[in-house]
Motif scaffolding. Structure first.
Motif, short mmCIF file in Angstrom:
data_model
loop_
_atom_site.label_atom_id
_atom_site.label_comp_id
_atom_site.label_asym_id
_atom_site.label_seq_id
_atom_site.Cartn_x
_atom_site.Cartn_y
_atom_site.Cartn_z
N SER A 265 14.64 11.97 -4.32
CA SER A 265 14.21 12.94 -5.04
C SER A 265 16.55 13.58 -4.10
O SER A 265 16.96 14.01 -5.46
CB SER A 265 13.64 14.20 -4.60
N THR B 115 20.28 13.01 -6.50
CA THR B 115 21.51 13.66 -6.12
C THR B 115 22.34 13.27 -6.64
O THR B 115 23.61 13.73 -6.80
CB THR B 115 20.80 15.25 -5.92
N ASP C 231 23.05 12.28 -9.70
CA ASP C 231 24.02 12.66 -10.44
C ASP C 231 25.24 13.28 -10.86
O ASP C 231 26.14 13.73 -11.58
CB ASP C 231 22.87 14.08 -10.23
N VAL D 64 15.31 31.02 -10.88
CA VAL D 64 15.79 29.22 -11.82
C VAL D 64 15.88 28.15 -11.03
O VAL D 64 15.44 26.90 -11.85
CB VAL D 64 16.24 30.34 -13.38
N MET D 65 17.72 28.38 -10.58
CA MET D 65 18.21 27.15 -9.86
C MET D 65 17.00 26.27 -9.11
O MET D 65 17.00 25.07 -9.02
CB MET D 65 19.05 27.44 -9.47
N ASN E 210 13.90 26.88 -8.83
CA ASN E 210 12.51 25.98 -9.15
C ASN E 210 12.51 24.86 -10.28
O ASN E 210 11.83 24.25 -10.40
CB ASN E 210 11.24 27.18 -10.44
N ASN E 211 13.88 24.60 -10.98
CA ASN E 211 13.98 23.24 -11.57
C ASN E 211 14.27 22.30 -10.45
O ASN E 211 14.42 21.19 -11.19
CB ASN E 211 16.10 23.91 -12.59
N LEU E 212 15.20 22.80 -9.11
CA LEU E 212 15.42 22.16 -8.33
C LEU E 212 13.69 20.98 -7.96
O LEU E 212 13.61 19.76 -7.85
CB LEU E 212 15.86 22.53 -7.74
N LYS E 213 12.72 22.18 -7.53
CA LYS E 213 11.71 22.18 -7.36
C LYS E 213 10.47 20.82 -8.34
O LYS E 213 9.60 20.29 -7.93
CB LYS E 213 10.45 23.57 -7.59
N THR E 214 10.69 21.12 -9.36
CA THR E 214 10.41 20.11 -10.60
C THR E 214 10.79 18.68 -10.29
O THR E 214 10.05 18.10 -10.94
CB THR E 214 10.83 20.30 -12.16
N ARG E 215 12.34 18.69 -9.58
CA ARG E 215 12.64 17.28 -9.47
C ARG E 215 12.49 16.64 -8.01
O ARG E 215 12.78 16.31 -6.94
CB ARG E 215 13.81 17.59 -8.95
N GLU F 275 26.76 31.30 -19.25
CA GLU F 275 26.08 30.58 -18.64
C GLU F 275 26.88 29.78 -17.28
O GLU F 275 26.18 29.87 -16.09
CB GLU F 275 24.79 29.40 -19.34
#
Length: 371
Positions: free
Chosen positions: A14, A18, A21, A257-258, A260-265, A325
């Protein structure tokens, strides 16, 4: 009943993803006209088929790239003023970055004496293959006989450019000492990395993925290496610079939020914990004895370091609806830079004064010029 997500067999996959990305974001920014980089397409598989990224990503990539470019240009200008044997740049966690080729075809090509990239072996293997397949990339390394590929296929070496596959989280004494402090060739006693040449370290989104202990060991290894005592009492002061680009301020609602979004990956950011605020970021270098260190968020950099003309130019490239944003995202990324000088002897260049303001108009100068 839903099955729990399967744990990845490769825990670092993971993190390595990046890099893809970042490469795709840079390619998109180039395709949309934010940046000029003729080399990135050689490092992105099927580049011509890749869809563009959203304007928010394009703008963030643009601000990051332009400001780091200005800092690097400013460092090279200092090296030119100093009038020593060029400048060494080490990009740690380099991934698919194209900076070497951009420098090799730019105004600083004669100032750059050595460029070294280090990253996971899986990434450097792919980069080695991409370089050797591209005539445009490989031709800028030197003559065919001057370019050597490691037997493992994880890296390659040329007169100026060196690519190593290494896990930067391992103790530097066991890795960097062998790669950088050992003789560069079998018939040489000179180490690949010379402590007597002004050297710049680049950490673009790499230290944040490491534990604070591992990143501190990494930075301290370079400080110790450049401050090593020798019997030459007349040597000039040694100079070391560093640039860090990474996320910070992850304890507020948007930062969480950032995270948590990374944790999903399956991506975590252990290196962000000691640096929760803008004021804490310079400690990255100051705790290792750097003489000066500064940090600015991408939001501040976009507002005050790009210039009205350039802001007007990029505003016409794409319609941006998510202005609020964008501001939030840019406020959670920062660039930190610092300079370390060993000894009290005089230098021609004001290394402690290196920064973005002087880098804006940096151009190659006569090495005999003093500040």
């Amino acid at each position: 009943m839903f099955r729990p997500p399967r744990e990845p067999t490769d825990p670092d996959a993971s993190i390595r993803a990046t890099d893809s990305d970042a490469a795709l974001a840079r390619l998109s920014a180039v395709q949309k006209g934010y940046l000029v980089d003729p080399f990135v397409r050689h490092l992105v598989p099927r580049a011509h088929l890749q869809p563009p990224r959203p304007p928010l990503i394009n703008i963030g990539t643009y601000v990051r790239t332009v400001c780091i470019d200005k800092l690097v240009d400013g460092w090279l200008q200092k090296c030119s003023i100093e009038g020593r044997s060029g400048c060494q740049i080490l990009s740690l966690g380099a991934g698919s970055d194209t900076r070497f080729w951009r420098l090799a075809t730019g105004p600083w090509k004669d100032t750059l004496s050595k460029y070294i990239e280090l990253d996971f072996p899986e990434i450097t293997t792919k980069k080695t293959m991409a370089i050797t397949k591209s005539r445009e990339l490989s031709s800028l390394l030197g003559k065919p006989g001057e370019v050597q590929i490691d037997k493992s296929g994880t890296g390659l070496h040329s007169p100026k450019y060196h690519l190593f596959g290494v896990d930067l989280r391992l103790p530097p004494a066991d890795t960097l000492s062998i790669l950088l402090a050992s003789p560069s060739t079998s018939d040489s006693t000179t180490p690949l990395l010379s402590p007597d040449v002004p050297t710049l370290l680049l950490f673009e989104c790499v230290l944040v993925y490491m534990t604070p202990e591992a990143s501190a060991q990494l930075v301290q290894w370079f400080v110790d290496y450049f401050s090593s005592t020798d019997n030459n009492t007349n040597r000039k002061p040694r100079v070391l610079g560093g640039i860090v680009y990474e996320m910070f301020g992850l304890n507020d609602p948007f930062g969480r939020v950032m995270v948590n979004n990374l944790k999903t990956r399956n991506v975590s950011l252990p290196g962000a914990e000691p640096y929760p605020t803008m004021q804490s970021l310079p400690k990255r270098f100051l705790q290792h004895g750097f003489r000066a260190s500064h940090a600015l968020s991408l939001r501040e950099l976009r507002a005050s370091h790009l210039g009205t003309t350039e802001l007007e130019r990029i505003s016409k490239l794409e319609m941006l609806d998510e202005v609020e944003e964008l501001e939030l995202v840019l406020e959670h990324y920062a660039i930190t830079w610092g300079a370390w000088i060993d000894g009290t002897g005089e230098t021609k260049a004001d290394w402690a004064g290196w920064g973005l303001n002087q880098a804006v108009a940096a151009q190659p100068v006569d090495s005999d010029t003093s500040e």
